[in-house]
Design an enzyme around this catalytic site. Structure first.
Site, PDB file in Angstrom:
ATOM      1  N   LYS A 252      39.682 -26.956 129.223  1.00 57.83           N
ATOM      2  CA  LYS A 252      38.398 -27.344 129.823  1.00 57.83           C
ATOM      3  C   LYS A 252      37.654 -28.331 128.935  1.00 57.83           C
ATOM      4  CE  LYS A 252      37.494 -23.266 132.691  1.00 57.83           C
ATOM      5  NZ  LYS A 252      36.556 -22.157 132.962  1.00 57.83           N
TER       6      LYS A 252
ATOM      7  N   LYS B 219      49.522 -24.713 143.362  1.00 58.70           N
ATOM      8  CA  LYS B 219      48.843 -23.500 143.797  1.00 58.70           C
ATOM      9  C   LYS B 219      47.667 -23.854 144.703  1.00 58.70           C
ATOM     10  CE  LYS B 219      47.020 -19.895 141.300  1.00 58.70           C
ATOM     11  NZ  LYS B 219      46.645 -19.159 140.083  1.00 58.70           N
TER      12      LYS B 219
ATOM     13  N   LYS C 194      40.631 -23.941 145.035  1.00 55.53           N
ATOM     14  CA  LYS C 194      39.360 -24.376 145.607  1.00 55.53           C
ATOM     15  C   LYS C 194      38.973 -25.751 145.071  1.00 55.53           C
ATOM     16  CE  LYS C 194      37.119 -21.444 142.209  1.00 55.53           C
ATOM     17  NZ  LYS C 194      36.667 -20.077 142.008  1.00 55.53           N
TER      18      LYS C 194
END
Ligand code: TRP
Length: 335
Positions: free
Chosen positions: A115, A198, A201
């Site tokens: 991240k 995968k 969202k």
């Protein structure tokens, strides 16, 4: 009868709607686990603000996440379902854990490294760095022994075990030792348009993502438009037929059937029949969940009341653990 083992898991309130991948990959398994375990499910809004958030959207998505979990079968009278920021002990314990966590140890967390790399090292916050100790606090406050997580969270549970051990050694036995419970690989669902990744969202295009709150007609359309593979045989073969295999997995889980029996049923038929039937199964599963979620969201005051009651139940457990921890580390109690 011995008490049921305590289970804790958390989910980020970072989307308006859950998708079929969340449903199959996590929710269905959680639903089963709430009968065998004393289950606590936490909507981790304090984790959600470790990356930039829109305040109004976060508030709305927190309610939406709760509504969908309840609609999908997490029963707030059987399990404890609450919002992390409603129980102050979470950041309080996290602070104490920060003081026994090595800087280097936290720097080795791969999710932080990923991240931080995405945002640029200067944009990454101390909160993002401390994400894993907050997660450790979530788990340890309840002395949870079972922690269902995806593969990507396993390192954080390992860190939690290390911190529990360290604290227990330094200050006396306090925390139970949690075990990661890795959710089954068979339940991994891929993007309908891009079966190599995968379902997520944060996918660039959501045409391959089936949202729980999609209108039934939209759901059916997405299933029928799913990418299939060359040939016309309905056969499970991840290497040669990733698209069809993904659809077979979804069908098998939702209809509670074996992949082999589905292959036999569609032997000699084409992809069209298969997708039409699958669309029916998916709509039949999700339409009532969607309707129930929308009903819950129609009465936010009642939903907030349920969440508040559940937070009080959680706090009753968490506050006892926190008091012990404060005492063990030598903080002067307020009289
Ligand atoms: N970090 C987890 C995730 O992103 C969510 C989470 C927060 C969690 N606290 C937790 C999971 C405690 C299990 C236990 O998926």
């Amino acid at each position: 009868m011995s008490p049921k083992p305590r289970l804790f898991s958390g989910m980020q309130p970072s989307a308006e709607s859950l998708h079929i991948g969340n449903y199959i990959g996590a929710l269905l398994q959680w639903k089963e686990l709430q009968t065998s375990h004393d289950a606590i499910f936490c909507i981790v809004d304090l984790h959600a603000i470790t990356v930039a958030q829109d305040p109004a959207a976060l508030r709305e998505n927190t309610r939406r996440t709760a509504a969908q979990y309840i609609a999908a079968g997490i029963d707030p009278q059987v399990s404890t379902l609450f919002v992390q920021s409603h129980v102050a002990a979470h950041p309080q314990l996290a602070w104490v854990l920060n003081t026994i966590t090595g800087f280097g140890e936290a720097s080795r967390m791969t999710q932080f490294k990923d991240k931080a790399a995405k945002q640029g090292a200067d944009a990454a916050s101390v909160g993002l760095f401390a994400y894993p100790t907050l997660m450790a606090a979530d788990i340890l406050l309840y002395n949870a022994v079972a922690v269902p997580v995806g593969d990507d969270q396993k390192q954080h549970v390992e860190l939690t075990r290390d911190l529990a051990n360290r604290f227990n050694t330094r200050f006396g036995p306090t925390f139970a030792m949690p075990e990661p419970m890795i959710l089954t690989e068979t339940a991994r669902i891929y993007d309908l348009q891009n079966p190599g990744s995968k379902m997520s969202k944060s996918a660039e295009s959501t045409s391959g993502v089936v949202w729980l709150l999609d209108e039934p007609s939209v759901t059916a359309k997405k299933i029928k438009a799913a990418v299939t593979d060359a040939g016309r045989e309905v056969r499970y073969d991840v290497a040669e037929k990733p698209g069809v295999s993904n659809l077979l997995t979804i069908f098998a889980v939702l209809a509670d059937r074996s992949i082999a029996s589905l292959e036999a049923d569609y032997d000699g038929k084409g992809y069209g029949d298969f997708k039409t039937d699958l669309a029916e199964v998916v709509v039949a599963t999700f339409a009532p969940v969607r309707a129930r979620a929308l009903e819950l969201l129609d009465d936010p005051a009642e939903l907030d009341r349920v969440l508040a009651g559940n937070a009080d139940r959680a706090a009753a457990i968490a506050d006892v653990t926190l008091a012990t921890v404060y005492d063990r580390v030598g903080l002067l109690p307020k009289r």
